[in-house]
Scaffold this motif. Structure first.
Motif, short mmCIF file in Angstrom:
data_model
loop_
_atom_site.label_atom_id
_atom_site.label_comp_id
_atom_site.label_asym_id
_atom_site.label_seq_id
_atom_site.Cartn_x
_atom_site.Cartn_y
_atom_site.Cartn_z
N PHE A 92 29.84 47.29 44.59
CA PHE A 92 29.81 48.74 44.76
C PHE A 92 30.83 49.52 43.95
O PHE A 92 30.96 50.73 44.12
CB PHE A 92 30.01 49.09 46.24
N SER A 93 31.57 48.85 43.08
CA SER A 93 32.63 49.54 42.35
C SER A 93 32.60 49.18 40.87
O SER A 93 32.17 48.09 40.49
CB SER A 93 34.00 49.18 42.95
N LYS A 94 33.09 50.10 40.05
CA LYS A 94 33.23 49.83 38.62
C LYS A 94 34.55 49.13 38.30
O LYS A 94 34.76 48.68 37.17
CB LYS A 94 33.14 51.13 37.84
N THR A 95 35.46 49.06 39.30
CA THR A 95 36.75 48.39 39.09
C THR A 95 36.53 46.89 38.90
O THR A 95 35.84 46.24 39.69
CB THR A 95 37.68 48.62 40.29
N LYS A 96 37.12 46.34 37.86
CA LYS A 96 37.03 44.90 37.61
C LYS A 96 38.16 44.18 38.35
O LYS A 96 39.28 44.69 38.46
CB LYS A 96 37.14 44.62 36.11
N SER A 97 37.85 43.01 38.84
CA SER A 97 38.83 42.26 39.64
C SER A 97 39.33 41.02 38.91
O SER A 97 38.55 40.31 38.25
CB SER A 97 38.22 41.83 40.98
N ILE A 98 40.62 40.78 39.01
CA ILE A 98 41.24 39.57 38.47
C ILE A 98 42.03 38.92 39.60
O ILE A 98 42.82 39.58 40.28
CB ILE A 98 42.20 39.90 37.31
N VAL A 99 41.79 37.64 39.83
CA VAL A 99 42.53 36.90 40.85
C VAL A 99 43.57 36.03 40.15
O VAL A 99 43.26 35.25 39.25
CB VAL A 99 41.60 36.02 41.70
N TRP A 100 44.82 36.18 40.60
CA TRP A 100 45.95 35.42 40.04
C TRP A 100 46.36 34.38 41.08
O TRP A 100 46.82 34.73 42.17
CB TRP A 100 47.08 36.39 39.73
N SER A 101 46.17 33.10 40.77
CA SER A 101 46.42 32.05 41.76
C SER A 101 46.43 30.69 41.07
O SER A 101 46.37 30.60 39.86
CB SER A 101 45.32 32.07 42.82
N LYS A 102 46.45 29.64 41.90
CA LYS A 102 46.32 28.28 41.39
C LYS A 102 44.87 27.82 41.36
O LYS A 102 44.59 26.68 41.03
CB LYS A 102 47.16 27.31 42.23
N GLY A 103 43.97 28.70 41.72
CA GLY A 103 42.55 28.38 41.65
C GLY A 103 41.99 27.84 42.94
O GLY A 103 40.95 28.27 43.42
N ILE A 104 42.66 26.84 43.51
CA ILE A 104 42.26 26.24 44.78
C ILE A 104 43.51 26.00 45.61
O ILE A 104 44.63 26.29 45.18
CB ILE A 104 41.51 24.90 44.59
#
Length: 357
Positions: A92-104
């Motif tokens: 529902f949004s035009k904002t792009k998401s980036i997740v910063w983590s170790k992946g799992i």
């Protein structure tokens, strides 16, 4: 200018220094960065640092009103709204998401069922930022959207040019009389195994000083320190100038267990490291700081035994030629792999990817 929000609920002091650098540097590349922390967890009175409630409703209202181009999430899954909110942004949004983590969840590497929620997060995010190349093996989604920002410190904050006279005065201030100093920096936690250091220095290495910098000593540990003439404890030191002095006077850095970013600080100052060989520990192997360490190059492994730790520390303390060689290699390792600019570049590449630049 691209408007980018970074969400970090606790925004620890070392992260704050990294974000200060990012805010300044990103602006040179057309990125206007804002840091959103959880207002119940901390209170940072700085421009572009904003405290908010960490709820789905709060995040939804913020994104609806501010319309950031990109949002970077450094949020644990214990914040149960985080996965639904990623889905909301995607749908529902035009904002792009980036997740910063170790992946799992690295502690559950061999339990794919427990990592299903992490795999879902990988799929929902428009891009992923990982701590190190090591974590790429755990990514099941499109590898093109995966970027690495080697986890490090803001080396710009430290003073590596302190004069020898200042170091001597600081050593006198701490009443350290021994010629050689082994340094431990960090919060005292079980996984760091400070007890084996106390055992070694209180019984065997009487001619070498152990300097412990960090909070969390137990009453029993404090009593051991009081009974030893060569162990010194300062408590936590948050002033970067004084912390820089600690590294400048150190000959060896030693955290027997989990190293964390202390190894980055040590290598910045050219201090070789002695630590336990925990290559089979999932939590430690996944850590980018551990990826910096190379046995018999910029430090020494010991086998987990107190006698072996004592021997390795004594060898490095007494062999100036070997220690100097490791010191030079430690500095080179930091310059080659741990500069804050490398971390910056990983973030910028991910932002460019999701904004199609």
């Amino acid at each position: 200018m691209k408007k980018v929000f970074l969400f970090d609920p606790t925004t620890l002091s070392y992260r704050e220094k990294i974000y200060d650098f990012f805010i300044s540097e990103f602006s040179k590349y057309g990125v206007d960065l804002y840091i959103y922390y959880e207002k119940e967890k901390c209170n940072i009175q700085k421009d572009k640092y904003i405290g908010i409630e960490y709820t789905f409703k709060s995040f939804k209202e913020l994104h609806k009103n501010e319309k950031p181009d990109v949002s970077i999430f450094f949020i644990w899954l214990s914040y149960t709204f985080s996965i639904p909110f990623l889905a909301y942004l995607r749908l529902f949004s035009k904002t792009k998401s980036i997740v910063w983590s170790k992946g799992i969840n690295i502690t559950n590497i061999n339990q794919p069922f427990k990592n299903q929620i992490y795999y879902l997060r990988q799929r929902l995010a428009d891009a992923l930022i990982l701590y190190s190349e090591f974590e790429k093996q755990f990514i099941i989604t499109n590898k093109e959207k995966v970027f690495v920002a080697n986890n490090t410190i803001n080396n710009k904050c430290y003073n590596t040019e302190i004069s020898g006279e200042e170091v001597i005065r600081f050593k006198q201030e701490l009443s350290i009389k021994e010629n050689k100093v082994v340094l431990f920096v960090g919060r005292i936690e079980k996984r760091k195994n400070v007890d084996i250091l106390l055992e070694v220095f209180s019984r065997e290495l009487n001619g070498i000083a152990l300097l412990i910098v960090g909070p969390g000593l137990s009453h029993t540990q404090e009593e051991i320190i009081k009974g030893a003439s060569n162990i010194y404890a300062t408590g936590a030191i948050y002033d970067i100038e004084r912390l820089s002095l600690c590294y400048q006077l150190a000959d060896i850095f030693c955290i027997p267990g989990h190293l964390g970013l202390g190894i980055n600080e040590a290598f910045l100052f050219g201090v070789p490291v002695v630590t336990e060989n925990m290559s089979n520990s999932n939590d430690l192997v996944s850590s980018e700081p551990m990826m910096l360490f190379k046995d018999n190059y910029n430090g020494l492994f010991f086998n987990g035994n107190a006698n072996d730790l004592s021997e390795k520390l004594e060898l490095l303390a007494n062999n100036n030629e070997l220690r100097d060689s490791f010191s030079e290699n430690a500095r080179k390792t930091f310059q080659d792999r741990a500069l804050i600019e490398y971390m910056r570049d990983g973030f910028l590449k991910s932002i460019k990817y999701v904004t199609n630049e």
